[in-house]
Motif scaffolding. Structure first.
Motif, PDB file in Angstrom:
ATOM      1  N   TRP A  40       3.501  -0.046   2.871  1.00  0.00           N
ATOM      2  CA  TRP A  40       3.962   0.128   1.630  1.00  0.00           C
ATOM      3  C   TRP A  40       4.988  -0.920   1.084  1.00  0.00           C
ATOM      4  CZ3 TRP A  40       8.366   2.729  -0.939  1.00  0.00           C
ATOM      5  CH2 TRP A  40       8.280   3.394  -2.343  1.00  0.00           C
ATOM      6  N   PRO A  41       4.623  -1.687  -0.228  1.00  0.00           N
ATOM      7  CA  PRO A  41       5.317  -2.939  -0.637  1.00  0.00           C
ATOM      8  C   PRO A  41       6.969  -2.539  -1.248  1.00  0.00           C
ATOM      9  CG  PRO A  41       3.488  -2.612  -1.971  1.00  0.00           C
ATOM     10  CD  PRO A  41       3.335  -1.300  -1.169  1.00  0.00           C
ATOM     11  N   TYR A  42       7.176  -1.411  -1.646  1.00  0.00           N
ATOM     12  CA  TYR A  42       8.145  -1.156  -2.653  1.00  0.00           C
ATOM     13  C   TYR A  42       9.472  -0.598  -1.969  1.00  0.00           C
ATOM     14  CZ  TYR A  42       4.335  -1.816  -5.370  1.00  0.00           C
ATOM     15  OH  TYR A  42       2.815  -2.212  -5.941  1.00  0.00           O
ATOM     16  N   PHE A  43       9.782  -0.610  -0.569  1.00  0.00           N
ATOM     17  CA  PHE A  43      10.782  -0.121   0.083  1.00  0.00           C
ATOM     18  C   PHE A  43      11.877  -0.422  -0.621  1.00  0.00           C
ATOM     19  CE2 PHE A  43       7.999   1.626   3.357  1.00  0.00           C
ATOM     20  CZ  PHE A  43       8.220   2.785   3.623  1.00  0.00           C
ATOM     21  N   GLU A  44      12.044  -1.711  -0.797  1.00  0.00           N
ATOM     22  CA  GLU A  44      13.522  -2.345  -1.257  1.00  0.00           C
ATOM     23  C   GLU A  44      13.838  -1.757  -2.854  1.00  0.00           C
ATOM     24  OE1 GLU A  44      17.082  -4.515  -1.929  1.00  0.00           O
ATOM     25  OE2 GLU A  44      15.993  -3.875  -0.280  1.00  0.00           O
ATOM     26  N   ASP A  45      12.716  -1.734  -3.621  1.00  0.00           N
ATOM     27  CA  ASP A  45      13.104  -0.815  -4.903  1.00  0.00           C
ATOM     28  C   ASP A  45      13.510   0.542  -4.466  1.00  0.00           C
ATOM     29  OD1 ASP A  45      12.319  -3.313  -6.180  1.00  0.00           O
ATOM     30  OD2 ASP A  45      10.331  -2.571  -6.465  1.00  0.00           O
ATOM     31  N   LEU A  46      12.759   1.348  -3.580  1.00  0.00           N
ATOM     32  CA  LEU A  46      13.099   2.542  -3.224  1.00  0.00           C
ATOM     33  C   LEU A  46      14.608   2.583  -2.934  1.00  0.00           C
ATOM     34  CD1 LEU A  46      12.409   5.673  -2.818  1.00  0.00           C
ATOM     35  CD2 LEU A  46      11.571   4.899  -0.564  1.00  0.00           C
ATOM     36  N   ILE A  47      14.960   1.868  -1.894  1.00  0.00           N
ATOM     37  CA  ILE A  47      16.542   1.896  -1.427  1.00  0.00           C
ATOM     38  C   ILE A  47      17.458   1.614  -2.487  1.00  0.00           C
ATOM     39  CG2 ILE A  47      18.080   0.342  -0.203  1.00  0.00           C
ATOM     40  CD1 ILE A  47      16.136  -0.468   1.937  1.00  0.00           C
ATOM     41  N   LEU A  82       3.736   7.544   4.289  1.00  0.00           N
ATOM     42  CA  LEU A  82       2.942   6.967   3.167  1.00  0.00           C
ATOM     43  C   LEU A  82       1.766   6.615   3.711  1.00  0.00           C
ATOM     44  CD1 LEU A  82       5.948   5.123   1.380  1.00  0.00           C
ATOM     45  CD2 LEU A  82       5.189   7.435   1.402  1.00  0.00           C
ATOM     46  N   PHE A  83       0.551   6.878   3.131  1.00  0.00           N
ATOM     47  CA  PHE A  83      -0.660   6.916   3.639  1.00  0.00           C
ATOM     48  C   PHE A  83      -1.561   6.047   2.704  1.00  0.00           C
ATOM     49  CE2 PHE A  83      -0.119   8.973   7.489  1.00  0.00           C
ATOM     50  CZ  PHE A  83      -1.124   8.745   8.197  1.00  0.00           C
ATOM     51  N   GLY A  84      -2.380   4.995   3.126  1.00  0.00           N
ATOM     52  CA  GLY A  84      -3.413   4.476   2.417  1.00  0.00           C
ATOM     53  C   GLY A  84      -4.625   4.718   2.749  1.00  0.00           C
ATOM     54  N   SER A  85      -5.571   4.080   2.667  1.00  0.00           N
ATOM     55  CA  SER A  85      -7.048   4.463   2.747  1.00  0.00           C
ATOM     56  C   SER A  85      -7.455   3.967   4.493  1.00  0.00           C
ATOM     57  CB  SER A  85      -8.145   3.913   2.064  1.00  0.00           C
ATOM     58  OG  SER A  85      -7.966   2.454   2.083  1.00  0.00           O
ATOM     59  N   HIS A  86      -6.527   3.543   5.243  1.00  0.00           N
ATOM     60  CA  HIS A  86      -6.642   2.880   6.424  1.00  0.00           C
ATOM     61  C   HIS A  86      -6.991   4.206   7.651  1.00  0.00           C
ATOM     62  CE1 HIS A  86      -2.467   4.157   6.489  1.00  0.00           C
ATOM     63  NE2 HIS A  86      -2.807   4.461   7.949  1.00  0.00           N
ATOM     64  N   THR A  87      -6.838   5.307   7.309  1.00  0.00           N
ATOM     65  CA  THR A  87      -7.425   6.459   7.899  1.00  0.00           C
ATOM     66  C   THR A  87      -6.749   7.524   7.141  1.00  0.00           C
ATOM     67  OG1 THR A  87      -7.408   7.547  10.152  1.00  0.00           O
ATOM     68  CG2 THR A  87      -5.209   6.746   9.472  1.00  0.00           C
ATOM     69  N   SER A  88      -6.938   9.003   7.780  1.00  0.00           N
ATOM     70  CA  SER A  88      -6.508  10.051   7.081  1.00  0.00           C
ATOM     71  C   SER A  88      -5.325  10.747   8.043  1.00  0.00           C
ATOM     72  CB  SER A  88      -7.675  10.970   6.655  1.00  0.00           C
ATOM     73  OG  SER A  88      -7.967  11.846   8.113  1.00  0.00           O
ATOM     74  N   ASP A 130      -4.916   3.184  -2.339  1.00  0.00           N
ATOM     75  CA  ASP A 130      -4.265   1.884  -2.193  1.00  0.00           C
ATOM     76  C   ASP A 130      -2.534   1.853  -2.134  1.00  0.00           C
ATOM     77  OD1 ASP A 130      -3.207  -0.755  -2.378  1.00  0.00           O
ATOM     78  OD2 ASP A 130      -5.032  -1.421  -2.969  1.00  0.00           O
ATOM     79  N   LEU A 131      -2.032   1.603  -1.167  1.00  0.00           N
ATOM     80  CA  LEU A 131      -0.351   1.833  -1.251  1.00  0.00           C
ATOM     81  C   LEU A 131       0.170   0.845  -2.212  1.00  0.00           C
ATOM     82  CD1 LEU A 131       0.127   1.873   2.689  1.00  0.00           C
ATOM     83  CD2 LEU A 131       0.777   3.745   0.929  1.00  0.00           C
ATOM     84  N   LYS A 132      -0.508  -0.181  -2.607  1.00  0.00           N
ATOM     85  CA  LYS A 132       0.234  -0.658  -3.949  1.00  0.00           C
ATOM     86  C   LYS A 132       0.203   0.174  -5.152  1.00  0.00           C
ATOM     87  CE  LYS A 132      -1.399  -5.145  -2.263  1.00  0.00           C
ATOM     88  NZ  LYS A 132      -2.273  -6.500  -2.332  1.00  0.00           N
ATOM     89  N   ASP A 133      -0.676   1.177  -5.305  1.00  0.00           N
ATOM     90  CA  ASP A 133      -0.609   1.789  -6.441  1.00  0.00           C
ATOM     91  C   ASP A 133       0.378   3.104  -6.457  1.00  0.00           C
ATOM     92  OD1 ASP A 133      -2.787   0.390  -7.492  1.00  0.00           O
ATOM     93  OD2 ASP A 133      -4.273   1.359  -6.687  1.00  0.00           O
TER      94      ASP A 133
END
Length: 242
Positions: free
Chosen positions: A117-124, A200-206, A224-227
């Motif tokens: 997930w690309p937004y961990f810094e923003d979450l912090i 946090l899960f994307g479509s790589h598996t369930s 898509d984790l970007k979304d």
């Protein structure tokens, strides 16, 4: 060749292949011989059952069924007990946290960037803003993650500048107030410890297939984790962090 020679040194009579991957099937070529029994998902399929259908079931359910059909009674397969791995980490906690803390795992293996997930810094930054630093934000990076960990606005937990060992990692997870992670090894540890947190899960598996969700440890899943935006994750954290 070295792998083949190494495996050939051992006189195996029974092999339990619980990974059931193409790699372990490749190992079978070097191990299997007369008198060796190989247990895998393929060997315990019911008549007419396809491996592709069996593999869609939760992994811990599959492991338990495979072991039982191979003559092994199970007790902890779906109720994993990690108490044996816990150790005293008070020294580290005094160094990095006053008391309660949020532990993040923003990394993943280089092979599986879809898990990241690309937004961990923003979450912090949002967590610090909304909780007024009530909970220190900690990272516990692996051997190849320390340099990247320094790019986050969080406290990077190391032991004498080295990555913490596995028992220390398990104990840090066990003592955390809340866990937020990509689908990585530490997330599965948090799940088995039934910690409060989210993965946090994307479509790589369930999440169902990898048996990671339980009463306290929940899944946020998107295609898509970007979304998956920060506000959605933050809302989930706030609803469960108390």
């Amino acid at each position: 060749n070295s792998l083949k020679k190494n495996l050939a040194r051992y006189n195996f009579t029974k092999v339990f292949d619980l990974q059931n991957s193409s790699r372990t099937k490749f190992y079978k070529r070097f191990i299997i011989k007369k008198g060796v029994e190989w247990s895998s998902s393929e060997t315990i399929l019911e008549v007419g059952q396809k491996k592709s259908d069996f593999d869609k079931e939760p992994v811990l359910d599959r492991m338990e069924l495979q072991l039982k059909k191979s003559g092994i009674e199970t007790e902890f397969t779906r109720n994993i007990d990690l108490d044996w791995a816990l150790k005293d980490v008070s020294r580290l906690l005094k160094q990095y946290s006053n008391d309660e803390y949020i532990l993040l795992f923003p990394f993943c293996s280089k092979k599986h960037q879809k898990k990241k997930w690309p937004y961990f810094e923003d979450l912090i930054m949002k967590l610090k803003q909304d909780y007024k630093n009530a909970y220190p934000i900690l990272l516990a990076p692996g051997p190849n993650e320390i340099q990247n960990a320094d790019s986050f606005s969080a406290k990077v937990v190391t032991d004498n500048n080295n990555p913490v060992d596995i028992k220390t990692l398990i104990s840090l997870i066990n003592s955390a107030k809340f866990i937020i992670a990509n689908d990585t090894g530490p997330a599965h540890i948090a799940s088995h410890l039934d910690k409060k947190g989210i993965v946090l899960f994307g479509s790589h598996t369930s999440a169902k297939k990898v048996s990671i969700e339980n009463y306290n440890f929940k899944v946020l899943s998107v295609k898509d984790l970007k979304d998956l935006n920060v506000e959605t994750v933050l809302k989930e954290v706030k609803s469960r962090l108390n």
